[in-house]
Design a protein around this motif. Structure first.
Motif, mmCIF file in Angstrom:
data_model
loop_
_atom_site.group_PDB
_atom_site.id
_atom_site.type_symbol
_atom_site.label_atom_id
_atom_site.label_comp_id
_atom_site.label_asym_id
_atom_site.label_seq_id
_atom_site.Cartn_x
_atom_site.Cartn_y
_atom_site.Cartn_z
ATOM 1 N N HIS A 184 0.847 -1.203 0.000
ATOM 2 C CA HIS A 184 0.000 0.000 0.000
ATOM 3 C C HIS A 184 0.883 1.254 0.000
ATOM 4 C CE1 HIS A 184 -3.457 -2.570 0.799
ATOM 5 N NE2 HIS A 184 -2.687 -3.187 1.671
ATOM 6 N N SER A 282 -5.270 2.391 -0.458
ATOM 7 C CA SER A 282 -5.882 1.155 -0.959
ATOM 8 C C SER A 282 -6.366 0.280 0.191
ATOM 9 C CB SER A 282 -4.886 0.398 -1.838
ATOM 10 O OG SER A 282 -3.589 0.455 -1.301
ATOM 11 N N HIS A 357 -8.050 1.174 -6.655
ATOM 12 C CA HIS A 357 -7.274 0.006 -6.238
ATOM 13 C C HIS A 357 -7.493 -1.141 -7.232
ATOM 14 C CE1 HIS A 357 -6.218 -3.106 -2.910
ATOM 15 N NE2 HIS A 357 -5.186 -2.853 -3.679
#
Ligand SMILES: Cc1cc2nc3c(=O)[nH]c(=O)nc-3n(C[C@H](O)[C@H](O)[C@H](O)COP(=O)(O)OP(=O)(O)OC[C@H]3O[C@@H](n4cnc5c(N)ncnc54)[C@H](O)[C@@H]3O)c2cc1C
Length: 412
Positions: A184, A282, A357
């Protein structure tokens, strides 16, 4: 310096999140101290693209800043859209607005962060704001009855609540479980050039998805004065897994890519390559605690597909100002009250972050990306969807309806 200051809210960091929050608190007549380790103007490594969300957030806290940006054609290049260039080199041009003829100014702008962050800081002074620049927050103690902040110039600030707007490498965020995780988090590089050819007349920013650097993208963002912001970003997990040297890849694209290198044949780099990280949104995190909120990069809310973080930082700061205004009125800085901040941030940003995402994951599969790019070239609905993401239209209902995705894939 050794002094003691009492205030309602302490803001750590005067980047886009901190300055937006400061303007929001001043609007609500709430006493606060705005702290930054830097003095302004200062550089910040970034792609420098200011989306419609920046304009949206400013219109809610201090609309005059939008006029200051739009009228400064020397430093701010108007931007009317974004071009996605798929691995198969198909180009999808998405305007930022569906109705160019009826808007009075461009939806987005591109300007150096040296200029933009300075302008933001210049718009914070008010009778409710005390600035402490050029001094770093060394320690933040959050107690039952208040927050105690120690600066490295020896001074101390006591506040009812603190908002961490200190960006990517916040120690406080780490202490409260907002970790920088490889899946992430994105590594990014920037290099300014002048003399790059083939730029859009309408200030379209370009995201190139190139086979050798997937999942990641190379960008070319036009600026004023014949300058260009060029960069490369890639998920940290992929950089480590594939042992990629991003700097070498950036140089290789500019000098060897069959199409892109032609555009750089007369270009001159204006600096060495510089790098910084992008904490991606995300994954949902907890952003509010007793007497404490996280905004902007400290909250990890950068768009995982486009890398847009400035607008999200400013939007989070706007919601922080709203919730803190309520907390001040009720003299209640408990987690129970402040948790409304998480609800607001994710209610407004999560549908988009989640969708981005999914798109980010798609970039791992060039054939799928090519397929979607080909579809997008044919599907007006897809183009409108992307445009409305940039226009800030409320997309929640559409994103929740699975039929919408089916239509996107199978409609002409
Ligand atoms: C390579 C790259 C390209 C990007 N491109 C784009 C783009 O084109 N468009 C876009 O929208 N976003 C882009 N982003 C993301 C964007 O830069 C960030 O999302 C944005 O800067 C977040 O703003 P912020 O206010 O949260 O944090 P920052 O802008 O990082 O500001 C944090 C401030 O806190 C101060 N600070 C830190 N620690 C302390 C301390 N202990 N005490 C006092 N002060 C402190 C710092 O000096 C700094 O001024 C990019 C990021 C990178 C790395």
């Amino acid at each position: 310096m050794s002094s003691q200051k009492r205030t309602k809210i302490a803001i750590i960091g005067a980047g886009p999140a901190g300055t937006t929050l400061s303007m929001g608190l001043s609007k609500e007549k709430i006493d606060h101290v705005l702290i930054d380790r830097s003095t302004f103007p200062r550089d910040k490594i970034c792609g420098d693209a200011l989306s419609g969300k920046v304009v949206y957030a400013l219109n809610r806290v201090k609309p005059d800043v939008v006029n200051q940006i739009a009228s400064n054609t020397k430093d701010y290049l108007p931007s009317w859209g974004i071009s996605f260039i798929a691995p198969n080199r198909k180009r999808l041009d998405i305007p930022f607005t569906t109705d160019k003829n009826h808007v009075k100014q461009a939806p987005g702008f591109i300007a150096t962060r040296e200029d933009f962050d300075h302008l933001m800081v210049q718009n914070t002074p008010s009778e409710f704001c005390e600035q402490r620049f050029g001094t770093k927050v060394n320690q933040t103690e959050i107690k039952i009855d208040g927050v105690h902040i120690t600066l490295d110039d020896g001074s101390v600030i006591d506040a009812d609540a603190v908002v961490d707007c200190s960006g990517t490498r916040s120690d406080l965020a780490k202490d409260y479980g907002i970790e920088l995780e490889h899946n992430h988090y994105c590594a990014g590089l920037r290099r300014y050039y002048e003399g790059v050819e083939g730029l859009s007349e309408e200030g379209y920013i370009e995201l190139h998805f190139i086979n050798d650097v997937l999942p990641g993208y190379f960008w070319i963002f036009p600026m004023t004065n014949n300058r260009v912001n060029v960069g490369l970003g890639m998920l940290s997990a992929s950089v480590s897994k594939n042992k990629i040297n991003l700097k070498k890849e950036l140089d290789r694209i500019v000098s060897e890519h069959p199409e892109i290198s032609k555009r750089f044949k007369n270009a001159k780099p204006l600096e060495t390559v510089k790098g910084w990280g992008l904490p991606l949104g995300s994954k949902k995190r907890k952003l509010s605690f007793n007497r404490l909120l996280f905004c902007g990069d400290a909250a990890s809310i950068i768009d995982p597909f486009t890398g847009e973080g400035i607008g999200n930082a400013m939007i989070s700061a706007k919601y922080a100002a709203d919730v803190l205004s309520k907390a001040v009125k009720e003299n209640d800085f408990s987690e129970a009250l402040l948790k409304e901040y998480d609800e607001q941030v994710y209610h407004h940003l999560w549908p988009e972050l989640n969708m981005s995402h999914q798109l980010q994951k798609m970039v791992k599969y060039p054939w799928l990306f090519n397929f979607v790019a080909n579809k997008g070239l044919k599907s007006n609905e897809f183009k409108t969807l992307l445009t409305s993401m940039f226009e800030n239209v409320d997309l929640r209902k559409k994103f929740k309806d699975p039929r919408f995705y089916l239509r996107l894939l199978f409609n002409k």
